[in-house]
Design a protein around this motif. Structure first.
Motif, PDB file in Angstrom:
ATOM      1  N   GLU A 227       5.804  21.167   4.510  1.00 49.19           N
ATOM      2  CA  GLU A 227       4.782  22.329   5.820  1.00 49.19           C
ATOM      3  C   GLU A 227       3.971  22.630   5.207  1.00 49.19           C
ATOM      4  O   GLU A 227       2.991  22.803   5.644  1.00 49.19           O
ATOM      5  CB  GLU A 227       6.148  23.515   5.315  1.00 49.19           C
ATOM      6  N   ILE A 228       3.669  22.392   3.289  1.00 48.99           N
ATOM      7  CA  ILE A 228       2.783  22.994   2.626  1.00 48.99           C
ATOM      8  C   ILE A 228       1.780  22.460   2.847  1.00 48.99           C
ATOM      9  O   ILE A 228       0.328  22.367   3.117  1.00 48.99           O
ATOM     10  CB  ILE A 228       2.966  23.442   1.375  1.00 48.99           C
ATOM     11  N   SER A 229       2.627  20.613   2.914  1.00 48.55           N
ATOM     12  CA  SER A 229       0.968  19.814   3.233  1.00 48.55           C
ATOM     13  C   SER A 229       0.375  19.512   4.593  1.00 48.55           C
ATOM     14  O   SER A 229      -0.493  19.530   4.977  1.00 48.55           O
ATOM     15  CB  SER A 229       2.219  18.419   2.543  1.00 48.55           C
ATOM     16  N   ASN A 230       1.296  19.786   5.478  1.00 49.60           N
ATOM     17  CA  ASN A 230       1.253  19.980   6.926  1.00 49.60           C
ATOM     18  C   ASN A 230      -0.179  21.248   7.210  1.00 49.60           C
ATOM     19  O   ASN A 230      -1.388  21.067   8.060  1.00 49.60           O
ATOM     20  CB  ASN A 230       2.580  20.109   7.645  1.00 49.60           C
ATOM     21  N   LYS A 231       0.340  22.107   6.505  1.00 49.27           N
ATOM     22  CA  LYS A 231      -0.397  22.684   6.695  1.00 49.27           C
ATOM     23  C   LYS A 231      -1.806  23.350   5.893  1.00 49.27           C
ATOM     24  O   LYS A 231      -3.419  23.281   6.725  1.00 49.27           O
ATOM     25  CB  LYS A 231      -0.234  24.726   5.690  1.00 49.27           C
ATOM     26  N   ILE A 232      -2.158  22.433   4.364  1.00 48.01           N
ATOM     27  CA  ILE A 232      -3.429  21.989   4.202  1.00 48.01           C
ATOM     28  C   ILE A 232      -4.145  21.249   5.206  1.00 48.01           C
ATOM     29  O   ILE A 232      -5.234  20.871   5.008  1.00 48.01           O
ATOM     30  CB  ILE A 232      -3.236  21.356   2.671  1.00 48.01           C
ATOM     31  N   ARG A 233      -3.228  20.173   5.474  1.00 49.07           N
ATOM     32  CA  ARG A 233      -4.167  19.043   6.478  1.00 49.07           C
ATOM     33  C   ARG A 233      -4.332  20.004   7.377  1.00 49.07           C
ATOM     34  O   ARG A 233      -5.773  19.663   7.899  1.00 49.07           O
ATOM     35  CB  ARG A 233      -2.920  17.721   6.557  1.00 49.07           C
TER      36      ARG A 233
ATOM     37  N   SER B 252      11.215  20.163   2.084  1.00 50.42           N
ATOM     38  CA  SER B 252      10.955  20.326   3.462  1.00 50.42           C
ATOM     39  C   SER B 252      10.141  21.394   3.134  1.00 50.42           C
ATOM     40  O   SER B 252       8.799  21.775   3.589  1.00 50.42           O
ATOM     41  CB  SER B 252      11.677  21.641   4.267  1.00 50.42           C
ATOM     42  N   VAL B 253       9.844  22.417   2.492  1.00 46.98           N
ATOM     43  CA  VAL B 253       8.476  23.085   2.458  1.00 46.98           C
ATOM     44  C   VAL B 253       7.674  22.173   1.709  1.00 46.98           C
ATOM     45  O   VAL B 253       6.064  22.857   1.616  1.00 46.98           O
ATOM     46  CB  VAL B 253       9.562  24.401   0.619  1.00 46.98           C
ATOM     47  N   LEU B 254       7.789  21.083   0.517  1.00 48.28           N
ATOM     48  CA  LEU B 254       7.295  20.890   0.547  1.00 48.28           C
ATOM     49  C   LEU B 254       5.821  19.930   1.615  1.00 48.28           C
ATOM     50  O   LEU B 254       4.260  19.733   1.808  1.00 48.28           O
ATOM     51  CB  LEU B 254       7.734  19.471  -0.071  1.00 48.28           C
TER      52      LEU B 254
ATOM     53  N   LYS C 210      -3.809  12.027  -1.117  1.00 47.40           N
ATOM     54  CA  LYS C 210      -3.576  11.134   0.276  1.00 47.40           C
ATOM     55  C   LYS C 210      -2.468  11.658  -0.012  1.00 47.40           C
ATOM     56  O   LYS C 210      -1.124  11.713   1.030  1.00 47.40           O
ATOM     57  CB  LYS C 210      -3.877   9.631  -0.443  1.00 47.40           C
ATOM     58  N   ARG C 211      -1.257  11.016  -1.154  1.00 49.09           N
ATOM     59  CA  ARG C 211       0.025  11.355  -1.456  1.00 49.09           C
ATOM     60  C   ARG C 211       0.534  12.636  -1.081  1.00 49.09           C
ATOM     61  O   ARG C 211       1.295  12.649  -0.298  1.00 49.09           O
ATOM     62  CB  ARG C 211       0.189  11.510  -2.873  1.00 49.09           C
ATOM     63  N   PHE C 212      -0.268  13.601  -1.391  1.00 49.08           N
ATOM     64  CA  PHE C 212      -0.115  15.282  -1.046  1.00 49.08           C
ATOM     65  C   PHE C 212       0.365  15.025   0.904  1.00 49.08           C
ATOM     66  O   PHE C 212       1.040  15.441   0.897  1.00 49.08           O
ATOM     67  CB  PHE C 212      -0.805  15.497  -1.011  1.00 49.08           C
ATOM     68  N   GLU C 213      -0.673  14.632   1.291  1.00 46.08           N
ATOM     69  CA  GLU C 213      -0.846  14.500   2.559  1.00 46.08           C
ATOM     70  C   GLU C 213       0.196  13.761   3.452  1.00 46.08           C
ATOM     71  O   GLU C 213       0.565  13.996   4.631  1.00 46.08           O
ATOM     72  CB  GLU C 213      -2.382  14.120   3.594  1.00 46.08           C
ATOM     73  N   SER C 214       0.874  12.686   3.116  1.00 46.53           N
ATOM     74  CA  SER C 214       1.617  11.767   2.942  1.00 46.53           C
ATOM     75  C   SER C 214       3.476  12.456   2.647  1.00 46.53           C
ATOM     76  O   SER C 214       4.134  12.411   3.478  1.00 46.53           O
ATOM     77  CB  SER C 214       1.140  10.168   3.427  1.00 46.53           C
ATOM     78  N   THR C 215       3.295  12.477   1.750  1.00 43.85           N
ATOM     79  CA  THR C 215       4.698  13.158   1.194  1.00 43.85           C
ATOM     80  C   THR C 215       5.185  14.488   0.589  1.00 43.85           C
ATOM     81  O   THR C 215       6.217  14.732   0.489  1.00 43.85           O
ATOM     82  CB  THR C 215       5.388  12.393  -0.721  1.00 43.85           C
ATOM     83  N   GLY C 216       3.855  14.780   0.227  1.00 44.80           N
ATOM     84  CA  GLY C 216       4.185  16.460   0.207  1.00 44.80           C
ATOM     85  C   GLY C 216       4.410  16.951  -1.811  1.00 44.80           C
ATOM     86  O   GLY C 216       4.320  17.754  -1.890  1.00 44.80           O
TER      87      GLY C 216
ATOM     88  N   LEU D 143      -2.512  21.702  -6.122  1.00 40.28           N
ATOM     89  CA  LEU D 143      -2.598  22.745  -5.342  1.00 40.28           C
ATOM     90  C   LEU D 143      -3.653  23.545  -5.046  1.00 40.28           C
ATOM     91  O   LEU D 143      -4.054  24.380  -4.343  1.00 40.28           O
ATOM     92  CB  LEU D 143      -1.134  22.647  -4.769  1.00 40.28           C
ATOM     93  N   LEU D 144      -3.442  24.637  -6.118  1.00 39.74           N
ATOM     94  CA  LEU D 144      -4.270  25.599  -6.699  1.00 39.74           C
ATOM     95  C   LEU D 144      -5.792  25.202  -6.577  1.00 39.74           C
ATOM     96  O   LEU D 144      -7.115  26.058  -5.386  1.00 39.74           O
ATOM     97  CB  LEU D 144      -4.169  26.244  -7.571  1.00 39.74           C
ATOM     98  N   ARG D 145      -6.016  23.627  -6.980  1.00 38.40           N
ATOM     99  CA  ARG D 145      -7.655  24.015  -6.933  1.00 38.40           C
ATOM    100  C   ARG D 145      -8.167  23.977  -5.336  1.00 38.40           C
ATOM    101  O   ARG D 145      -8.689  24.123  -5.189  1.00 38.40           O
ATOM    102  CB  ARG D 145      -8.205  22.576  -7.853  1.00 38.40           C
TER     103      ARG D 145
END
Length: 92
Positions: free
Chosen positions: A14-20, A10-12, A45-51, A58-60
């Motif tokens: 949330e972070i993905s949604n915030k970055i998007r 769930s944290v992954l 793309k994978r990050f935004e769909s799965t976290g 992520l730091l970049r």
């Protein structure tokens, strides 16, 4: 499985949604953010769909948005609560 507490997944997400949301605020396409950050488009793309993303990637992404300093406040040493806990114990 349902839980009141946050889970790693769930944290992954949330972070993905915030970055998007930040990406969209900057009006960057996924392709543009990938180029600016050095993160591959596939990883983004994978990050935004799965976290799921590497910590380095992520730091970049955070660096592109000028928000890298937000990581300064994670994993700080915990304060010693033993003295405070003694105030509430029955062992006085």
């Amino acid at each position: 499985m349902y839980s009141v507490n946050k889970t790693p997944n769930s944290v992954l997400q949330e972070i993905s949604n915030k970055i998007r949301a930040i990406r969209k605020t900057y009006k960057y396409s996924q392709e543009e953010l990938a180029k600016r950050s050095g993160v591959s488009l596939g990883s983004l793309k994978r990050f935004e769909s799965t976290g799921k993303i590497s910590l380095e990637s992520l730091l970049r992404l955070m660096h592109v948005f000028g928000r890298l300093e937000e990581f300064d406040n994670i994993l700080l040493p915990q304060k010693d609560m033993s003295e405070i806990e003694k105030l509430f114990s029955d062992d006085l």
